[in-house]
Design a protein around this motif. Structure first.
Motif, PDB file in Angstrom:
ATOM      1  N   VAL A 220       4.207   3.502   5.397  1.00  0.00           N
ATOM      2  CA  VAL A 220       3.201   3.714   4.550  1.00  0.00           C
ATOM      3  C   VAL A 220       2.991   5.279   4.316  1.00  0.00           C
ATOM      4  CG1 VAL A 220       0.535   3.661   4.533  1.00  0.00           C
ATOM      5  CG2 VAL A 220       1.780   1.840   5.487  1.00  0.00           C
ATOM      6  N   ALA A 221       2.924   5.795   2.969  1.00  0.00           N
ATOM      7  CA  ALA A 221       2.883   6.972   2.805  1.00  0.00           C
ATOM      8  C   ALA A 221       1.275   7.611   3.142  1.00  0.00           C
ATOM      9  CB  ALA A 221       2.789   6.816   1.023  1.00  0.00           C
ATOM     10  N   PRO A 222       1.489   8.898   2.820  1.00  0.00           N
ATOM     11  CA  PRO A 222       0.243   9.528   3.210  1.00  0.00           C
ATOM     12  C   PRO A 222      -0.933   9.276   2.355  1.00  0.00           C
ATOM     13  CG  PRO A 222       1.612  11.145   2.164  1.00  0.00           C
ATOM     14  CD  PRO A 222       2.447   9.774   2.352  1.00  0.00           C
ATOM     15  N   ILE A 223      -1.621   8.258   2.344  1.00  0.00           N
ATOM     16  CA  ILE A 223      -2.607   7.610   1.255  1.00  0.00           C
ATOM     17  C   ILE A 223      -3.656   8.553   1.124  1.00  0.00           C
ATOM     18  CG2 ILE A 223      -1.407   5.325   1.500  1.00  0.00           C
ATOM     19  CD1 ILE A 223      -3.650   4.661   3.517  1.00  0.00           C
ATOM     20  N   GLY A 224      -3.998   9.142   2.053  1.00  0.00           N
ATOM     21  CA  GLY A 224      -5.232  10.033   1.957  1.00  0.00           C
ATOM     22  C   GLY A 224      -5.012  11.459   1.164  1.00  0.00           C
ATOM     23  N   CYS A 225      -3.880  11.432   0.466  1.00  0.00           N
ATOM     24  CA  CYS A 225      -3.404  12.769  -0.360  1.00  0.00           C
ATOM     25  C   CYS A 225      -2.957  12.273  -1.700  1.00  0.00           C
ATOM     26  CB  CYS A 225      -2.200  13.502   0.224  1.00  0.00           C
ATOM     27  SG  CYS A 225      -2.718  14.413   1.862  1.00  0.00           S
ATOM     28  N   THR A 226      -2.947  10.815  -2.021  1.00  0.00           N
ATOM     29  CA  THR A 226      -2.772  10.418  -3.427  1.00  0.00           C
ATOM     30  C   THR A 226      -3.902  10.863  -4.386  1.00  0.00           C
ATOM     31  OG1 THR A 226      -3.780   8.275  -2.953  1.00  0.00           O
ATOM     32  CG2 THR A 226      -1.440   8.492  -2.384  1.00  0.00           C
ATOM     33  N   PRO A 227      -3.669  11.145  -5.488  1.00  0.00           N
ATOM     34  CA  PRO A 227      -4.598  11.235  -6.292  1.00  0.00           C
ATOM     35  C   PRO A 227      -5.740  10.386  -6.764  1.00  0.00           C
ATOM     36  CG  PRO A 227      -2.271  11.980  -7.338  1.00  0.00           C
ATOM     37  CD  PRO A 227      -2.165  11.056  -6.143  1.00  0.00           C
TER      38      PRO A 227
END
Length: 301
Positions: A220-227
């Motif tokens: 899972v990606a660093p989802i808190g940093c997606t635009p």
């Protein structure tokens, strides 16, 4: 999602091949080494399935500027160009993998894409707007029956066992608890993450029963940093939201353990984990190193 640096991002998937060693475009009836790519996931992998859902604009990418660089028109990909499955298909000399819900998709010889932007492992995640992983699995089982009917049991089994199953899902499950879901009042964070992973690995086991043997699972990606997440939170301009990313990090710690248990249990089960979190976080933290301007919202933290 800007894809100008996706060839670098895509390099982490080279361990897939799996495909590269056995795949060259050939007629499925004549090549015992024929390989297909089956894709499951969310907006990182959705090649246009959400175009064919009765869903809201927020879950669709069928308008500009999506698609403006490579395809020159919006395809339903949540990107200005190609996605990771597109690069993998190109590398493996496969055609672009079609979306399952596209009515033009009639043949599954080289695989099919079931991913849905906003989709999660859990059925409750964005229920009614997207295709959850369980539904994606049901679609796959329909495809498996179609392949078996067309090729016969033995050929179908050989095709499915030679093929690669690419998964990139879970991020939306870790955003949902902060969008009004009371789930973290019922479970501890570790319990919740284990529930997501447990449901996902059950899906992999179901595909194994149908003949699948080679799996690529993206962390899972660093989802808190997606635009999208930054904008939705209404936080200070460009600031990351750490709570969802913390769940993602816990997921990424526990995922390899669960997959290894599955490999110990299932004969011939092969897997690789793509460290999407680190790859994207590096680009967020060091944008100029990867050709991005330093004032891009992606790397404000």
């Amino acid at each position: 999602m800007n894809t100008s640096n996706f060839p670098c991002f895509f390099s982490i998937f080279f361990t897939v091949f799996f495909i590269a060693r056995s795949s060259r475009i050939a007629d499925v009836h004549s090549s015992p080494k024929h390989v297909a790519l089956f894709v499951f996931g969310d907006s990182f992998f959705d090649s246009g399935n959400n175009n064919f859902l009765n869903t809201t604009r927020g879950y669709r990418a069928n308008f500009m500027p999506y698609g403006e660089t490579f395809f020159k028109y919006p395809t339903g990909r949540f990107s200005n160009g190609r996605l990771v499955p597109d690069f993998i298909a190109d590398y493996a000399n496969l055609p672009l993998i079609p979306s399952y819900l596209d009515p033009r998709t009639k043949r599954y010889n080289y695989g099919v894409n079931f991913a849905s932007g906003g989709g999660g492992v859990l059925v409750e995640t964005h229920r009614g707007f997207v295709i959850d992983l369980g539904t994606q699995l049901r679609y796959f089982k329909k495809v498996e029956r179609s392949i078996r009917k067309k090729l016969g049991r033995c050929r179908a089994r050989r095709l499915l066992s030679n093929s690669v199953y690419l998964f990139g899902i879970g991020g939306n499950d870790y955003i949902a608890p902060f969008e009004g879901s009371p789930v973290l009042k019922k479970y501890t964070k570790t319990e919740y993450v284990n529930m997501v992973i447990g449901n996902a690995t059950k899906m992999l086991e179901e595909i194994y029963k149908k003949g699948g043997r080679k799996f690529v699972v993206a962390a899972v990606a660093p989802i808190g940093c997606t635009p999208n997440t930054r904008v939705k939170t209404g936080r200070q301009y460009g600031r990351c939201w750490d709570e969802p990313s913390a769940l993602a990090r816990l997921h990424n710690q526990l995922l390899p353990i669960a997959l290894q248990k599955l490999a110990n249990k299932l004969k011939g089960f092969k897997y690789t984990v793509a460290d999407t979190y680190t790859v994207l976080q590096n680009r967020i933290d060091n944008p100029s190193k990867y050709g991005n301007p330093p004032n891009n919202i992606l790397h404000l933290s």
